[in-house]
Design an enzyme around this catalytic site. Structure first.
Site: not given
Length: 606
Positions: A475, A228, A532, A534, A555, A340-341, A454, A458
């Site tokens: 996991q 950008d 997603d 997160r 992961t 992000g931009h 890891r 939650e």
């Protein structure tokens, strides 16, 4: 080796079989088929199986190290972990080695305890396929073989040749770097203010912004992989707006901090819950400046509107809606919360001591109309004498200067897996949220490099209630098990990530939609929520606070590795963390593999 079917007449008591050493006619090796299948029954406690190399117990390797290996629960966990099985529908069978070993090596164990645990691991007549995984951890090539309690760690020539050298070809032992060379490379700590090779320093870009000039800002190649034009909105002229329109998509946007958006009554174009734009960019209502403009579309009109949006004395009535300038609402915390931009523009203008508003637009190729990528963007910047930087460099720069979390307390934490040190952190951007870091050993040694890690989101239903609809609980158990075995590592437990960030109630609604036939991705999107949501900025700062510089990340999610790298934490290796499939999570895991790019083998390891 013949494929055997273990017919169990009744439930198998793991406690009695692991502690009493009762006899069994089937050895662990005999229970495993020639193609790596183990047939028998499924037991819910078997979900904690881990694909990993055979190791001695921590107590045996570290004299004086306390352990709870003698407890029934610990014995059960170890027995299950060493009956390691991967997901049959998600990982392909290994063609270069068998379960007993590679290069013709056979397991000589006939432990009845391991055989009983192996039988218990498959307590529902489903076939669970195993796989050989290879990974490079701490400068050593390890072959991670699905194993029983007595399996031997093996490394074959074929296993070594399976490692990717990063360009799709295989790396042979003769061309691989030595252990000393890799250890030296891993132990180097990067200067967070040092720019990526080929790019300009953040300080230079800040100076350009302060002087009212454009800079070119690139995001991660695994994100939008675009660049950008960015400048301080308050300093925008008609000539600069014309340059932007002629070299970009022309959709001029002004990135603003949340407080200014609220002050000017700039509501989101769609509610946050309904935003399914690819990067969840927070578009607000378009505007034009009322006074001193005509139609609002000319370069001079758009420049005037841009400057007015950055003016702290502007009021909502100064703007007509809709218009030709698109304000964007940046996340609080800037690039450390969302790389992000939009956030980069606000952070750069703040660092330049300008109003927290930046004019931004994507640079495109005027011949093809396509967005430019890295090489073309570097050439464009050179041709127009513009400074160019990356968001990743800005993240590293900000990491030294901004805080997302505050360390609260430290205490010893004895668990069924072993003894750890627990650190709690308060999230400064989300009131009431506290995160946890579970640490084993000295993670600051080797300059904090190559720490087994890891980053766990939650999950109340999986972590606490033992839900079989996901693989979260197994996991987490696996990760703590691995920390205890390795003696050095950390589990970052991020609160507020329930249901991949959509919240507990929305996750329950998603479960209901899945019961009606949707998959886990569509169930989120159907509610107007991102697949997603997160963010890993807090986790990255927690790692930095603890002295970690690079991680061997446990992961299956490549996006998590990309996110941590964007926040300045180097991911030196991805370590698969594979648990058993069951009838309740099979579709869920397959959807994550197919639609969310999760990887359940080491073929794409660094």
């Amino acid at each position: 080796m013949a494929l055997l079917n273990m017919n169990l007449s009744g439930p198998l008591s793991l406690n009695s079989s692991c502690s009493s050493g009762s006899s069994s006619s089937a050895s662990p090796s005999a229970a495993l088929g020639a193609r790596g299948h183990l047939i028998g029954h499924y037991h819910p406690h078997s979900l904690g199986a881990l694909v990993g190399p055979s190791r001695s117990p921590p107590a045996a390797r570290r004299p004086g190290h306390s352990s709870s290996l003698g407890s029934p629960s610990r014995s059960r966990a170890l027995a299950l972990a060493r009956c390691s099985l991967s997901i049959s529908s998600l990982a392909a069978p290994s063609s270069s080695s068998s379960l007993a070993g590679a290069k013709g090596k056979k397991s000589t164990s006939s432990s009845p305890t391991a055989a009983a645990a192996a039988a218990a691991c498959c307590y529902n007549s489903q076939r669970y396929q195993t796989t050989t995984l290879t990974s490079r951890v701490r400068g050593r090539v390890r072959t991670q073989v699905a194993r029983t309690a007595a399996s031997q760690q093996t490394t074959s020539e074929e296993d070594t040749n399976e490692l990717s050298n990063g360009n799709g070809s295989s790396s042979s032992p003769s061309t691989s770097p030595s252990q000393e060379e890799e250890a030296a490379a891993f132990s180097q700590t990067r200067n967070l203010d040092e720019p990526t090779e080929g790019f300009d320093a953040i300080e230079e870009c800040i100076a350009e912004i302060a002087d009212g000039r454009f800079v070119v800002v690139l995001d991660d190649e695994d994100r939008e992989n675009e660049g950008d034009l960015i400048m301080a909105a308050e300093l925008c002229t008609a000539e600069q707006m014309a340059f932007l329109v002629n070299n970009t998509s022309g959709l001029a946007c002004v990135a603003m901090c949340p407080d200014d958006c609220d002050r000017l009554r700039l509501p989101l174009m769609v509610a946050s819950q309904e935003n399914d734009e690819s990067m969840s960019t927070a578009f607000t209502t378009t505007v034009d400046l009322r006074q001193g403009t005509t139609t609002g579309i000319s370069a001079s009109d758009r420049a005037a509107t841009t400057r007015a949006l950055a003016n702290p004395n502007s009021i909502p009535e100064d703007f007509a809606r809709p218009g030709h300038i698109l304000p964007l609402r940046a996340r609080r915390g800037g690039v450390l919360k969302r790389p992000g931009h939009t956030e980069a523009a606000v952070d750069l203008t703040k660092l330049a001591k300008c109003s927290a508003a930046g004019l931004i637009c994507e640079i495109i190729d005027r011949d093809t109309g396509l967005c430019m990528k890295r090489d073309a963007l570097l050439a464009f910047a050179k041709e127009n004498n513009l400074k160019v930087c990356t968001i990743a460099d800005l993240v590293r720069y900000q990491r030294k200067r901004a805080n997302l979390v505050a360390h609260v307390a430290t205490a010893n934490l004895p668990t069924k897996f072993g003894e750890f040190v627990c650190h709690t952190f308060r999230d400064l951007e989300n009131d009431g949220i506290e995160h946890v870091a579970i640490v084993k050993g000295d993670i600051t040694s080797e300059n904090g490099a190559n720490v087994l890690c890891r980053v766990h989101s939650e999950c109340l239903t999986g972590d606490i209630f033992g839900s079989l609809r996901c693989d979260c609980g197994p996991q987490l158990d696996l990760a703590l098990e691995r920390l205890q075995e390795d003696g050095r590592g950390v589990v970052i437990y991020l609160r507020g990530h329930e249901g991949r960030g959509i919240g507990l109630g929305a996750k329950m609604k998603a479960y209901q939609l899945q019961e009606e036939g949707m998959d886990t991705v569509d169930a989120n999107l159907h509610q107007g929520l991102p697949a997603d949501a997160r963010d890993y900025g807090a986790g990255a700062q927690m790692l930095a606070n603890l002295g970690v510089t690079s991680v061997c990340l446990m992961t299956n999610n490549p996006e998590k590795a990309t996110a941590l790298s964007g926040y300045g934490i180097e991911v030196s290796n991805r370590v698969p963390i594979v648990t058993l499939v069951n009838p309740f999570n099979e579709k869920y895991l397959e959807t994550k593999r197919r639609r969310m790019r999760h990887i359940y083998s080491s073929e794409n390891n660094s």
